[in-house]
Motif scaffolding. Structure first.
Motif, PDB file in Angstrom:
ATOM      1  N   GLU A 179       0.810  -1.215   0.000  1.00 16.83           N
ATOM      2  CA  GLU A 179       0.000   0.000   0.000  1.00 16.83           C
ATOM      3  C   GLU A 179       0.841   1.262   0.000  1.00 16.83           C
ATOM      4  O   GLU A 179       0.430   2.297  -0.520  1.00 16.83           O
ATOM      5  CB  GLU A 179      -0.929  -0.002   1.224  1.00 16.83           C
ATOM      6  CG  GLU A 179      -1.992  -1.091   1.162  1.00 16.83           C
ATOM      7  CD  GLU A 179      -2.267  -1.684   2.527  1.00 16.83           C
ATOM      8  OE1 GLU A 179      -1.389  -1.589   3.401  1.00 16.83           O
ATOM      9  OE2 GLU A 179      -3.344  -2.261   2.703  1.00 16.83           O
ATOM     10  N   HIS A 180       2.010   1.189   0.620  1.00 19.36           N
ATOM     11  CA  HIS A 180       2.882   2.368   0.736  1.00 19.36           C
ATOM     12  C   HIS A 180       4.293   1.956   0.305  1.00 19.36           C
ATOM     13  O   HIS A 180       5.129   1.583   1.122  1.00 19.36           O
ATOM     14  CB  HIS A 180       2.869   2.907   2.165  1.00 19.36           C
ATOM     15  CG  HIS A 180       1.508   3.279   2.650  1.00 19.36           C
ATOM     16  ND1 HIS A 180       0.799   4.343   2.137  1.00 19.36           N
ATOM     17  CD2 HIS A 180       0.697   2.725   3.585  1.00 19.36           C
ATOM     18  CE1 HIS A 180      -0.375   4.431   2.736  1.00 19.36           C
ATOM     19  NE2 HIS A 180      -0.464   3.454   3.620  1.00 19.36           N
ATOM     20  N   GLY A 181       4.521   2.038  -0.995  1.00 16.81           N
ATOM     21  CA  GLY A 181       5.776   1.579  -1.563  1.00 16.81           C
ATOM     22  C   GLY A 181       6.800   2.679  -1.767  1.00 16.81           C
ATOM     23  O   GLY A 181       6.633   3.816  -1.316  1.00 16.81           O
ATOM     24  N   ALA A 200       6.784   6.741  -0.751  1.00 11.29           N
ATOM     25  CA  ALA A 200       7.598   7.138   0.397  1.00 11.29           C
ATOM     26  C   ALA A 200       8.722   8.090   0.011  1.00 11.29           C
ATOM     27  O   ALA A 200       8.993   9.071   0.712  1.00 11.29           O
ATOM     28  CB  ALA A 200       8.171   5.894   1.077  1.00 11.29           C
ATOM     29  N   TYR A 201       9.381   7.805  -1.106  1.00 13.89           N
ATOM     30  CA  TYR A 201      10.526   8.607  -1.557  1.00 13.89           C
ATOM     31  C   TYR A 201      10.336   8.902  -3.042  1.00 13.89           C
ATOM     32  O   TYR A 201      10.916   8.237  -3.912  1.00 13.89           O
ATOM     33  CB  TYR A 201      11.836   7.852  -1.292  1.00 13.89           C
ATOM     34  CG  TYR A 201      11.969   7.479   0.171  1.00 13.89           C
ATOM     35  CD1 TYR A 201      12.311   8.438   1.122  1.00 13.89           C
ATOM     36  CD2 TYR A 201      11.710   6.186   0.609  1.00 13.89           C
ATOM     37  CE1 TYR A 201      12.402   8.118   2.473  1.00 13.89           C
ATOM     38  CE2 TYR A 201      11.802   5.851   1.962  1.00 13.89           C
ATOM     39  CZ  TYR A 201      12.141   6.819   2.876  1.00 13.89           C
ATOM     40  OH  TYR A 201      12.226   6.497   4.210  1.00 13.89           O
ATOM     41  N   PRO A 202       9.500   9.889  -3.360  1.00 16.94           N
ATOM     42  CA  PRO A 202       9.072  10.123  -4.739  1.00 16.94           C
ATOM     43  C   PRO A 202      10.178  10.654  -5.642  1.00 16.94           C
ATOM     44  O   PRO A 202      11.187  11.205  -5.193  1.00 16.94           O
ATOM     45  CB  PRO A 202       7.947  11.159  -4.581  1.00 16.94           C
ATOM     46  CG  PRO A 202       8.206  11.812  -3.260  1.00 16.94           C
ATOM     47  CD  PRO A 202       8.827  10.771  -2.396  1.00 16.94           C
ATOM     48  N   VAL A 203       9.943  10.484  -6.944  1.00 19.86           N
ATOM     49  CA  VAL A 203      10.849  11.011  -7.957  1.00 19.86           C
ATOM     50  C   VAL A 203      10.670  12.519  -8.046  1.00 19.86           C
ATOM     51  O   VAL A 203       9.764  13.094  -7.431  1.00 19.86           O
ATOM     52  CB  VAL A 203      10.584  10.353  -9.321  1.00 19.86           C
ATOM     53  CG1 VAL A 203      10.817   8.847  -9.238  1.00 19.86           C
ATOM     54  CG2 VAL A 203       9.163  10.644  -9.796  1.00 19.86           C
ATOM     55  N   ALA A 204      11.526  13.159  -8.827  1.00 17.90           N
ATOM     56  CA  ALA A 204      11.476  14.613  -8.959  1.00 17.90           C
ATOM     57  C   ALA A 204      10.165  15.056  -9.608  1.00 17.90           C
ATOM     58  O   ALA A 204       9.575  14.335 -10.426  1.00 17.90           O
ATOM     59  CB  ALA A 204      12.655  15.095  -9.791  1.00 17.90           C
ATOM     60  N   SER A 205       9.726  16.239  -9.225  1.00 17.49           N
ATOM     61  CA  SER A 205       8.537  16.847  -9.820  1.00 17.49           C
ATOM     62  C   SER A 205       8.885  18.267 -10.262  1.00 17.49           C
ATOM     63  O   SER A 205      10.036  18.709 -10.137  1.00 17.49           O
ATOM     64  CB  SER A 205       7.403  16.894  -8.793  1.00 17.49           C
ATOM     65  OG  SER A 205       7.713  17.798  -7.750  1.00 17.49           O
ATOM     66  N   ASP A 206       7.896  18.995 -10.739  1.00 19.75           N
ATOM     67  CA  ASP A 206       8.127  20.373 -11.164  1.00 19.75           C
ATOM     68  C   ASP A 206       8.508  21.271  -9.982  1.00 19.75           C
ATOM     69  O   ASP A 206       9.126  22.326 -10.171  1.00 19.75           O
ATOM     70  CB  ASP A 206       6.877  20.932 -11.835  1.00 19.75           C
ATOM     71  CG  ASP A 206       6.601  20.264 -13.177  1.00 19.75           C
ATOM     72  OD1 ASP A 206       7.539  19.682 -13.750  1.00 19.75           O
ATOM     73  OD2 ASP A 206       5.441  20.316 -13.633  1.00 19.75           O
ATOM     74  N   THR A 207       8.113  20.869  -8.785  1.00 19.63           N
ATOM     75  CA  THR A 207       8.329  21.734  -7.619  1.00 19.63           C
ATOM     76  C   THR A 207       9.320  21.188  -6.605  1.00 19.63           C
ATOM     77  O   THR A 207       9.666  21.883  -5.660  1.00 19.63           O
ATOM     78  CB  THR A 207       6.991  21.976  -6.890  1.00 19.63           C
ATOM     79  OG1 THR A 207       6.433  20.715  -6.497  1.00 19.63           O
ATOM     80  CG2 THR A 207       6.007  22.704  -7.795  1.00 19.63           C
ATOM     81  N   SER A 214       7.626  12.768   2.246  1.00 26.86           N
ATOM     82  CA  SER A 214       6.306  12.168   2.406  1.00 26.86           C
ATOM     83  C   SER A 214       6.036  11.922   3.887  1.00 26.86           C
ATOM     84  O   SER A 214       6.872  12.237   4.742  1.00 26.86           O
ATOM     85  CB  SER A 214       6.223  10.846   1.644  1.00 26.86           C
ATOM     86  OG  SER A 214       6.916   9.821   2.346  1.00 26.86           O
ATOM     87  N   LYS A 215       4.885  11.325   4.175  1.00 28.76           N
ATOM     88  CA  LYS A 215       4.521  10.993   5.554  1.00 28.76           C
ATOM     89  C   LYS A 215       4.761   9.511   5.857  1.00 28.76           C
ATOM     90  O   LYS A 215       4.189   8.948   6.790  1.00 28.76           O
ATOM     91  CB  LYS A 215       3.050  11.348   5.799  1.00 28.76           C
ATOM     92  CG  LYS A 215       2.746  12.828   5.574  1.00 28.76           C
ATOM     93  CD  LYS A 215       3.628  13.718   6.427  1.00 28.76           C
ATOM     94  CE  LYS A 215       3.240  15.186   6.362  1.00 28.76           C
ATOM     95  NZ  LYS A 215       3.479  15.792   5.048  1.00 28.76           N
ATOM     96  N   HIS A 216       5.619   8.867   5.063  1.00 34.87           N
ATOM     97  CA  HIS A 216       5.894   7.435   5.236  1.00 34.87           C
ATOM     98  C   HIS A 216       6.414   7.130   6.633  1.00 34.87           C
ATOM     99  O   HIS A 216       5.998   6.140   7.254  1.00 34.87           O
ATOM    100  CB  HIS A 216       6.906   6.981   4.190  1.00 34.87           C
ATOM    101  CG  HIS A 216       7.244   5.525   4.242  1.00 34.87           C
ATOM    102  ND1 HIS A 216       6.329   4.541   3.966  1.00 34.87           N
ATOM    103  CD2 HIS A 216       8.411   4.878   4.553  1.00 34.87           C
ATOM    104  CE1 HIS A 216       6.898   3.355   4.088  1.00 34.87           C
ATOM    105  NE2 HIS A 216       8.151   3.526   4.448  1.00 34.87           N
ATOM    106  N   ALA A 217       7.306   7.958   7.162  1.00 34.58           N
ATOM    107  CA  ALA A 217       7.896   7.686   8.478  1.00 34.58           C
ATOM    108  C   ALA A 217       6.834   7.689   9.570  1.00 34.58           C
ATOM    109  O   ALA A 217       6.896   6.893  10.514  1.00 34.58           O
ATOM    110  CB  ALA A 217       8.992   8.702   8.799  1.00 34.58           C
TER     111      ALA A 217
END
Length: 415
Positions: A249-251, A255-262, A320-323
């Motif tokens: 559910e939380h991969g 948890a550690y997303p790729v780069a985005s525009d921001t 993210s809020k994974h932790a």
């Protein structure tokens, strides 16, 4: 990014309904105690879909004096003197003892002298005795504590234990209401101390109030991508699903997303990231990392403390809020009778992002923001950081959470 399964979505949906009934629209919920009640009011600031944002939970209280502390810590045959300062409300006495809050600081900070004003405000607002101290090998100038900085290891855990044990014996301290307030990586030695000593010298400790601490080696070593500093483009050695506490559910992508525009990519276990650059111990080194992983340490039958996590809309280090989700899962495995994130109902899983967004539409907040701001620096992934200073964190934000976690009558054990 992976999506939660249909079964999980239904479970979260049901929980959203329960939370909507328990939390008041436009507030951050029932904080419990005097400070919590004062914090129940909101300020019409126009934030959050037209919902008012909560204001300060600071309550003017007794005058606060200070007292220098010097505590000898024995470890591996050597003695280290911890330097710190106590903040003492004038109402605390042998006949009217007060709670004890031992603050364990984030990395790259020197609470003495840098956090003294905030500690004074926290002591006044909560009528609690507050202990600020510099862990071994940290601090600046004449306030530096001797010994080696072992980055949340055995020496830091021993010091964390001794500061609590010795200060709790003071006549002005109510030994039934003593606990740790950890900021960021201060969670590492506090979790280790509680795991190791909860059945002996720390058996009296009532609570742990954790402000955005890393859950494991992946969260602790997480950093924004910067190939020039050997951080990315790929994760470093040892960044496995089990080490990082990924689930279906939380991969990884959530948890550690790729780069985005921001925001830059969130990289874990990189050779150029803290604390790997300081120690050379990468994420494959189980012997070094295991005692420094809070989720591993607190998921123990030895741990019985009440646990309050505080997490802002913009995390001060992570993307993210994974932790937070990992820490609540860990506390569910412990013997804790009460654990929660922010103002959410206790003893429940942390909602997924979609459920939190749904709550926000009805003026509920999974993640904290208020008139004092929406996150602490450096918050490298925040596009709209309204910075919360350490004075605001200690004086305006935390008092009602101290009230909530210490007040077992208003907030009794939930399991």
């Amino acid at each position: 990014m992976r999506r939660a399964s249909r079964t999980s979505a239904i479970r979260w949906g049901l929980l959203v309904g329960v939370i909507a009934q328990l939390l008041g629209c436009g507030t951050d919920g029932d904080g419990g105690g005097a400070a919590g009640k004062d914090a129940g009011a909101t300020v019409d600031s126009g934030g959050g879909n037209g919902c008012g944002l909560p204001g300060s939970s600071f309550v003017a209280g007794p005058a606060v004096s200070t007292d220098d502390i010097s505590i000898a810590v024995q470890h591996l045959g050597a003695s280290v003197t911890v330097k710190g300062k106590l903040f003492l409300p004038s109402t605390c006495s042998k006949v009217a003892p007060c709670p004890l809050l031992v603050v364990v600081p984030d990395r790259d900070t020197s609470p003495i002298p840098q956090w003294q004003n905030g500690a004074t405000r926290l002591a006044e607002a909560t009528s609690s005795i507050v202990a600020l101290w510099n862990p071994p090998g940290t601090g600046i100038g004449g306030h530096k504590t001797g010994g080696e900085n072992d980055f949340g290891g055995e020496l830091h855990a021993a010091a964390t234990k001794e500061v609590m044990r010795l200060l709790s014996d003071r006549s002005q301290v109510d030994k039934t209401r003593c606990g740790y307030v950890t900021i960021g990586t201060g969670l590492l030695p506090a979790a280790a101390a509680l795991r190791k000593f909860s059945q002996s010298s720390l058996g009296f400790v009532q609570f742990l109030l954790d402000v955005e601490g890393p859950s494991d080696r992946c969260a602790a070593s997480q950093a924004p991508e910067n190939p020039a500093l050997s951080i990315g483009p790929d994760d470093g050695p040892g960044a496995t699903e089990s080490a990082c506490n990924f689930t279906a559910e939380h991969g990884h992508a959530e948890a550690y997303p790729v780069a985005s525009d921001t925001a830059p990519a969130s990289i874990i276990c990189a050779p150029g990231a803290w604390p790997i650059t300081e120690t050379g111990n990468d994420c494959k080194d189980d012997g070094w990392w295991s005692p420094r992983e809070p989720a591993r340490q607190l998921a123990s039958a030895a741990v019985k403390v009440r646990y309050q996590r505080v997490a802002f809309r913009n995390d001060h280090r992570m993307a993210s809020k994974h932790a937070s989700r990992v820490m609540i899962t860990a506390m569910a495995k412990s013997k804790s009778g009460w654990f929660t994130v922010n103002d959410m109902p206790p003893c429940q899983p942390v909602l997924d992002d979609a459920s939190c967004e749904a709550l926000a539409k009805s003026c509920q907040r999974c993640w904290l923001e208020g008139t004092w701001g929406n996150g602490m620096a450096p918050a490298p992934y925040a596009a709209d950081l309204a910075e919360i200073t350490i004075d605001e964190l200690l004086g305006d934000v935390l008092p009602r959470f101290v009230a909530r976690v210490t007040d077992e009558k208003t907030n009794p054990a939930c399991r």
